[in-house]
Write an enzyme that holds these catalytic residues in place. Structure first.
Site, PDB file in Angstrom:
ATOM      1  N   THR A  54       0.825  -1.216   0.000  1.00 41.50           N
ATOM      2  CA  THR A  54       0.000   0.000   0.000  1.00 41.50           C
ATOM      3  C   THR A  54       0.857   1.262   0.000  1.00 41.50           C
ATOM      4  O   THR A  54       0.501   2.269  -0.614  1.00 41.50           O
ATOM      5  CB  THR A  54      -0.928  -0.020   1.231  1.00 41.50           C
ATOM      6  OG1 THR A  54      -1.782  -1.147   1.121  1.00 41.50           O
ATOM      7  CG2 THR A  54      -1.768   1.235   1.333  1.00 41.50           C
ATOM      8  N   THR A 133       1.387  -4.277   4.370  1.00 44.15           N
ATOM      9  CA  THR A 133       1.208  -4.549   5.799  1.00 44.15           C
ATOM     10  C   THR A 133       0.643  -5.938   6.077  1.00 44.15           C
ATOM     11  O   THR A 133       0.825  -6.467   7.170  1.00 44.15           O
ATOM     12  CB  THR A 133       0.259  -3.511   6.439  1.00 44.15           C
ATOM     13  OG1 THR A 133      -0.990  -3.541   5.737  1.00 44.15           O
ATOM     14  CG2 THR A 133       0.863  -2.124   6.403  1.00 44.15           C
TER      15      THR A 133
END
Ligand SMILES: *[C@@H]1O[C@H](CO)[C@@H](O)[C@H](O)[C@H]1NC(C)=O
Ligand SMILES: *[C@@H]1O[C@H](CO)[C@@H](O)[C@H](O)[C@H]1NC(C)=O
Ligand SMILES: *[C@@H]1O[C@H](CO)[C@@H](O)[C@H](O)[C@H]1NC(C)=O
Ligand SMILES: *[C@@H]1O[C@H](CO)[C@@H](O)[C@H](O)[C@H]1NC(C)=O
Ligand SMILES: *[C@@H]1O[C@H](CO)[C@@H](O)[C@H](O)[C@H]1NC(C)=O
Ligand SMILES: *[C@@H]1O[C@H](CO)[C@@H](O)[C@H](O)[C@H]1NC(C)=O
Ligand SMILES: *[C@@H]1O[C@H](CO)[C@@H](O)[C@H](O)[C@H]1NC(C)=O
Length: 369
Positions: A54, A133
């Site tokens: 991300t 993540t």
């Protein structure tokens, strides 16, 4: 984009633009250094290993925070945060550019090999890994177990893409570089930093699929926080009890370890299916402190008796402890959650550990009765 950095007028340029040679491993993914910012010789040197996620993603609008696309390279990550260049000189390698669900053993081993090599250089203060993540804790735990250096290895990501209102990536990146450059970051093992917090790679896990406040360790707590972008540690340097370091310099692949998730009416045939598809070991994400249904336990014990492959009993609860049972077909995972138990078992099997040595490896991190 280097010219954009030179506009700051603060830096002398490198005498040679030739990238540093990277050692050759038969399976290594990266053969070139992608960026090198101009060098100010009084600043520390930090190397960024970019893998995607991300933090390297863009949405179609500033409101899009799910379903966005990965695409930013390591140069663009650094260009977005020119403040970094007042903290450290930066070199960068683009190791992959994938969502972290697609990080695989080739990428993990490439990172371990390259980072061991990088940290062995006197002029390097520390390294950071930019990463999605979702499995950040797995790569962080892999580095914790395979990088042999007192210098900081900092794993960082973002929960919002670079295009979002209040994107968290740029400040997370600045903090990660600051921590990697800081002498206070030494002798603390691999760390994960996001959202102003600093946690141990050994214990930190992702707790929420969406929110910024997702990385923490309920039992072991945080190592520190950032105050005005300066890392503040609550305790003097310490490393996780029972952590094992593996020398992976000769590893070209890893043993196959599957995770099987326990639940009501779980399917006992999955253990055999896993073995048939090549598993060298199995981790059970058990109910409670490592449990399964009695039918599943019987099936697992039959597979163990027939094959002798190691079974690790871990917990599907986000935190907790599974004790060892000396007389059992399975080995208690202790504090390791299933995804970290899997990595420890992969490394132990690849290193040729016996079953007793594997049992001791897991038991090293928790008190024996
Ligand atoms: C190099 O970094 C030092 C320490 O931050 C700073 O004082 C100095 O101004 C920098 N030099 C140049 C040429 O930017
Ligand atoms: C950073 O690396 C440069 C060489 O690229 C070196 O001259 C400098 O001393 C290093 N900085 C520190 C603080 O070691
Ligand atoms: C870097 O530091 C100098 C000197 O303190 C400051 O003037 C400059 O604005 C800083 N650059 C960035 C991008 O923060
Ligand atoms: C891992 O992913 C990388 C990048 O997508 C790819 O090049 C490599 O072949 C993959 N390795 C395995 C073992 O699948
Ligand atoms: C780590 O490095 C030290 C020396 O710096 C060495 O004695 C030790 O064997 C190394 N450990 C591994 C697992 O490579
Ligand atoms: C798993 O395989 C073993 C050995 O082939 C067999 O005895 C057992 O019945 C199988 N278990 C299940 C649940 O299919
Ligand atoms: C597995 O082997 C042990 C030791 O021989 C035996 O006591 C146990 O009954 C076996 N378990 C199953 C499910 O066959």
């Amino acid at each position: 984009m280097l010219s954009a950095l030179n506009v700051l007028g603060l830096f002398t340029t490198l005498a040679s633009a030739a990238p540093a040679a990277v050692p050759e491993f038969p399976h290594i993914l990266v053969t070139r250094q992608d960026i090198q910012t101009p060098v100010n010789s009084s600043l520390p040197n930090v190397t960024i290993f970019a893998t995607g996620g991300t933090i390297a993603s863009q949405g179609s609008t500033n409101l899009q925070t799910v379903g966005y696309q990965i695409g930013l390279g390591v140069q663009e990550l650094v260009d977005a945060v020119p403040e970094i260049l007042n903290v450290s000189n930066i070199a960068g390698y683009q190791v992959s550019n994938v969502g972290s669900g697609s990080i695989n053993e080739t990428i993990s081993l490439t990172l371990a090999h390259m980072i061991n090599d990088e940290l062995a250089k006197d002029e390097i203060a520390g390294v950071i890994i930019t990463h999605g993540t979702d499995t950040l804790e797995e790569t962080a735990f892999f580095m914790e177990s395979t990088v042999n250096s007192s210098k900081p290895v900092i794993c960082v990501g973002a929960m919002r893409p670079a295009t979002a209102l209040s994107a968290d990536g740029p400040l997370n990146l600045l903090q990660a570089v600051t921590l990697a450059a800081s002498p206070a970051g030494r002798n603390r093992g691999t760390m994960i930093t996001l959202n102003d917090r600093i946690g141990s790679a050994f214990y930190t896990t992702k707790n929420n699929a969406n929110t910024l406040d997702t990385f923490f360790s309920t039992e072991a707590g945080q190592l520190g926080v950032f105050i005005n972008q300066v890392p503040y540690f609550f305790f003097a340097p310490a490393e996780p009890v029972g952590r094992i370091k593996f020398d992976v310099s000769e590893f070209k692949s890893l043993a196959q370890v599957d995770i099987i998730y326990a639940h009501q009416d779980m399917n006992p045939a999955l253990f055999n299916a896993s073995i048939e598809s090549g598993a060298d070991g199995i981790v059970i994400a058990g109910v409670g402190a490592g449990g399964t249904s009695s039918k599943a336990a019987l099936a697992a014990e039959q597979v163990y008796n027939a094959t002798g492959i190691p079974f690790i009993s871990s917990h599907r609860s986000s935190d907790g402890f599974v004790p060892n049972r000396e007389d059992s077909w399975s080995i208690g995972s202790g504090f390791y959650n299933p995804q970290k138990a899997r990595i420890l078992l992969q490394l132990a099997l690849t290193a040729g550990y016996s079953e007793d040595e594997i049992r001791e490896a897991f038991a090293a991190s928790y008190p024996m009765p």
